[in-house]
Design a protein around this motif. Structure first.
Motif, PDB file in Angstrom:
ATOM      1  N   ILE A  72     137.836  10.170  -2.638  1.00 17.86           N
ATOM      2  CA  ILE A  72     136.492  10.692  -2.876  1.00 17.86           C
ATOM      3  C   ILE A  72     136.296  11.916  -1.988  1.00 17.86           C
ATOM      4  O   ILE A  72     136.493  11.845  -0.768  1.00 17.86           O
ATOM      5  CB  ILE A  72     135.429   9.618  -2.575  1.00 17.86           C
ATOM      6  CG1 ILE A  72     135.569   8.444  -3.562  1.00 17.86           C
ATOM      7  CG2 ILE A  72     134.022  10.208  -2.654  1.00 17.86           C
ATOM      8  CD1 ILE A  72     134.639   7.281  -3.271  1.00 17.86           C
ATOM      9  N   TYR A  95     129.262   0.365  -6.645  1.00 14.73           N
ATOM     10  CA  TYR A  95     128.712   1.712  -6.795  1.00 14.73           C
ATOM     11  C   TYR A  95     128.491   2.302  -5.407  1.00 14.73           C
ATOM     12  O   TYR A  95     127.992   1.608  -4.503  1.00 14.73           O
ATOM     13  CB  TYR A  95     127.355   1.689  -7.509  1.00 14.73           C
ATOM     14  CG  TYR A  95     127.262   0.845  -8.754  1.00 14.73           C
ATOM     15  CD1 TYR A  95     127.995   1.155  -9.892  1.00 14.73           C
ATOM     16  CD2 TYR A  95     126.421  -0.267  -8.799  1.00 14.73           C
ATOM     17  CE1 TYR A  95     127.879   0.389 -11.050  1.00 14.73           C
ATOM     18  CE2 TYR A  95     126.300  -1.039  -9.945  1.00 14.73           C
ATOM     19  CZ  TYR A  95     127.039  -0.709 -11.068  1.00 14.73           C
ATOM     20  OH  TYR A  95     126.923  -1.474 -12.202  1.00 14.73           O
ATOM     21  N   PHE A 104     129.821   7.376  -7.492  1.00 15.63           N
ATOM     22  CA  PHE A 104     131.161   6.893  -7.806  1.00 15.63           C
ATOM     23  C   PHE A 104     131.109   5.388  -8.033  1.00 15.63           C
ATOM     24  O   PHE A 104     130.221   4.697  -7.537  1.00 15.63           O
ATOM     25  CB  PHE A 104     132.125   7.192  -6.651  1.00 15.63           C
ATOM     26  CG  PHE A 104     132.253   8.659  -6.329  1.00 15.63           C
ATOM     27  CD1 PHE A 104     133.283   9.413  -6.880  1.00 15.63           C
ATOM     28  CD2 PHE A 104     131.344   9.286  -5.484  1.00 15.63           C
ATOM     29  CE1 PHE A 104     133.406  10.769  -6.587  1.00 15.63           C
ATOM     30  CE2 PHE A 104     131.449  10.641  -5.189  1.00 15.63           C
ATOM     31  CZ  PHE A 104     132.489  11.383  -5.745  1.00 15.63           C
ATOM     32  N   SER A 106     133.820   1.692  -8.709  1.00 15.10           N
ATOM     33  CA  SER A 106     135.158   1.105  -8.688  1.00 15.10           C
ATOM     34  C   SER A 106     135.125  -0.251  -9.370  1.00 15.10           C
ATOM     35  O   SER A 106     134.253  -1.077  -9.081  1.00 15.10           O
ATOM     36  CB  SER A 106     135.651   0.928  -7.246  1.00 15.10           C
ATOM     37  OG  SER A 106     136.885   0.247  -7.209  1.00 15.10           O
ATOM     38  N   TRP A 113     138.636   4.960  -7.620  1.00 16.19           N
ATOM     39  CA  TRP A 113     137.243   5.328  -7.852  1.00 16.19           C
ATOM     40  C   TRP A 113     137.133   6.370  -8.950  1.00 16.19           C
ATOM     41  O   TRP A 113     138.002   7.230  -9.099  1.00 16.19           O
ATOM     42  CB  TRP A 113     136.619   5.880  -6.563  1.00 16.19           C
ATOM     43  CG  TRP A 113     136.567   4.854  -5.484  1.00 16.19           C
ATOM     44  CD1 TRP A 113     137.565   4.521  -4.605  1.00 16.19           C
ATOM     45  CD2 TRP A 113     135.467   3.982  -5.195  1.00 16.19           C
ATOM     46  NE1 TRP A 113     137.157   3.503  -3.782  1.00 16.19           N
ATOM     47  CE2 TRP A 113     135.878   3.148  -4.112  1.00 16.19           C
ATOM     48  CE3 TRP A 113     134.188   3.826  -5.722  1.00 16.19           C
ATOM     49  CZ2 TRP A 113     135.038   2.190  -3.570  1.00 16.19           C
ATOM     50  CZ3 TRP A 113     133.355   2.866  -5.181  1.00 16.19           C
ATOM     51  CH2 TRP A 113     133.774   2.055  -4.116  1.00 16.19           C
ATOM     52  N   ARG A 114     136.040   6.276  -9.697  1.00 13.01           N
ATOM     53  CA  ARG A 114     135.723   7.268 -10.723  1.00 13.01           C
ATOM     54  C   ARG A 114     134.322   7.801 -10.446  1.00 13.01           C
ATOM     55  O   ARG A 114     133.469   7.083  -9.934  1.00 13.01           O
ATOM     56  CB  ARG A 114     135.769   6.635 -12.120  1.00 13.01           C
ATOM     57  CG  ARG A 114     137.116   6.001 -12.466  1.00 13.01           C
ATOM     58  CD  ARG A 114     137.036   5.275 -13.789  1.00 13.01           C
ATOM     59  NE  ARG A 114     138.255   4.517 -14.065  1.00 13.01           N
ATOM     60  CZ  ARG A 114     138.413   3.697 -15.107  1.00 13.01           C
ATOM     61  NH1 ARG A 114     137.415   3.556 -15.981  1.00 13.01           N
ATOM     62  NH2 ARG A 114     139.540   3.038 -15.270  1.00 13.01           N
ATOM     63  N   GLU A 115     134.111   9.042 -10.824  1.00  8.48           N
ATOM     64  CA  GLU A 115     132.805   9.665 -10.598  1.00  8.48           C
ATOM     65  C   GLU A 115     132.020   9.760 -11.894  1.00  8.48           C
ATOM     66  O   GLU A 115     132.582  10.065 -12.949  1.00  8.48           O
ATOM     67  CB  GLU A 115     132.969  11.069 -10.010  1.00  8.48           C
ATOM     68  CG  GLU A 115     131.632  11.749  -9.706  1.00  8.48           C
ATOM     69  CD  GLU A 115     131.775  13.122  -9.111  1.00  8.48           C
ATOM     70  OE1 GLU A 115     130.735  13.758  -8.831  1.00  8.48           O
ATOM     71  OE2 GLU A 115     132.926  13.578  -8.918  1.00  8.48           O
ATOM     72  N   GLU A 117     130.168  12.144 -13.288  1.00 11.25           N
ATOM     73  CA  GLU A 117     129.918  13.566 -13.104  1.00 11.25           C
ATOM     74  C   GLU A 117     128.705  14.061 -13.887  1.00 11.25           C
ATOM     75  O   GLU A 117     128.180  15.140 -13.600  1.00 11.25           O
ATOM     76  CB  GLU A 117     131.160  14.369 -13.513  1.00 11.25           C
ATOM     77  CG  GLU A 117     132.372  14.052 -12.644  1.00 11.25           C
ATOM     78  CD  GLU A 117     133.596  14.856 -13.041  1.00 11.25           C
ATOM     79  OE1 GLU A 117     133.512  15.583 -14.066  1.00 11.25           O
ATOM     80  OE2 GLU A 117     134.625  14.761 -12.351  1.00 11.25           O
TER      81      GLU A 117
END
Length: 352
Positions: A72, A95, A104, A106, A113-115, A117
């Motif tokens: 991150i 979160y 972000f 998980s 982790w993903r964002e 966006e």
């Protein structure tokens, strides 16, 4: 046994409630802690966000910690929340929110982790601004409605945003939404209800505490009786969605500056106005604004943490008692470089 986690000093403070005393320890590897949460599906797993030192995780109830989420691109973590309804394997969906307002998540217990966006493309994004540092802003708090899975985030300052479909689409803030919700909550027994304890009331009388009963579509003020307009922490009885507590001050400086500190706790039931509670609490003058937390087992028990100590109420916030803790001076003293909020977590712990 109860274990308390205090994000108030340069190090994470862990407090164990023993039979006749309280054991105070520090976790020196977790510096400048800001926010902390326990996984509702995995009692020994905790996540802690820090101001400038990244994100940390514990798998042994807070005895040891390791850094996670190093992919991150932020080091200032301002909020962390674990879903009570979205479970993957034996753990909950996590979160986290950061400075410069990024979100972000998980699904694998913090390994990757993903964002989301999309929030940076919201039209209001360019107007968000953190008053102490107008060049930035942050995700102050994350909440999730267990009745429908809607996820909400309050931005400090400028917005409350939401996603009705697990992050596939984010809806921008709109007129009437809270602008600076320091605490954002939902309730398992009140579907579509959102509570917001705000600083909005300082400039807009009556908007210190706001409530939505329709999933954030509209908001109504519930501030009658509040003599002080700057709200910080809020907690709601788990069995009674109409019984709540807030911590309050006249303005931000009275909340956080020890030279002029003066803060209060208010209590509300049903349709009654807020009433200030004092019995057992320290005098307001010199007391910095309190972090509030509920007991994980006894829904009528609450805790308040401030620079005077840790206080417990066993009667829904009507009266309070200072817990007999042997504090070190640095545990509760003001840390000048602290840019973000402090936090209190009360958890059940099975350790020895």
């Amino acid at each position: 046994m109860k274990r308390f986690f205090l994000c108030v000093s340069e190090e994470l403070i862990v407090l164990d409630e023993l039979e006749a005393k309280y054991n105070v320890q520090t976790r020196s590897m977790v510096l400048n802690p800001v926010c902390i949460a326990v996984d509702p599906f995995l009692a020994n797993r905790l996540y802690c966000g820090t101001d400038g030192y990244g994100l940390w995780m514990s798998d042994d109830g807070g005895d040891s910690w390791r850094r996670i989420g190093e992919e991150i691109p932020e080091t200032i973590f301002t909020s962390v929340f674990i879903s009570p309804i979205r479970k993957y394997g034996n753990h909950g969906l996590v979160y986290v929110g950061t400075d410069r307002s990024a979100l972000f998540y998980s699904i694998d217990g913090g390994q990757t982790w993903r964002e989301w966006e999309e929030i940076k493309a919201l039209s209001s994004y360019s107007n968000w601004s953190f008053p102490p540092n107008p060049q930035t802003h942050n995700v102050r708090m994350i909440a999730e409605d267990p009745s429908n899975g809607h996820i909400y985030a309050s931005i400090e300052a400028g917005a409350v945003i939401k996603t009705p479909n697990g992050g596939e689409r984010w809806l921008d803030t709109k007129e009437g939404n809270p602008l600076d919700a320091h605490t954002l909550l939902t309730h398992s027994k009140a579907p579509n209800r959102i509570y917001a304890a705000c600083s909005d009331g300082v400039d807009q009388p009556g908007r210190s505490v706001l409530m939505s009963r329709d999933g954030g579509e509209t908001w109504e003020p519930i501030s009658e009786g509040l003599e002080h307009r700057y709200m910080f922490s809020m907690v709601v009885n788990k069995d009674d969605p109409d019984m709540m507590l807030v911590s309050a001050a006249a303005a931000a400086r009275n909340a956080y500056d020890p030279s002029v500190a003066e803060s209060y706790i208010y209590r509300k039931e049903k349709n009654q106005p807020w009433k200030r509670v004092e019995e057992g609490l320290p005098v307001a003058k010199g007391t910095m604004i309190s972090n509030l937390a509920g007991d994980p087992q006894d829904t009528n028990t609450f805790y308040a943490l401030n620079n005077r100590g840790l206080y417990r109420s066993s009667d829904n916030g009507k009266t309070w008692t200072a817990l007999p803790i042997d504090w070190k001076k640095e545990h509760l003293q003001y840390v000048p470089q602290r840019r973000h909020r402090s936090a209190l977590l009360v958890a059940d712990w099975g350790g020895e």
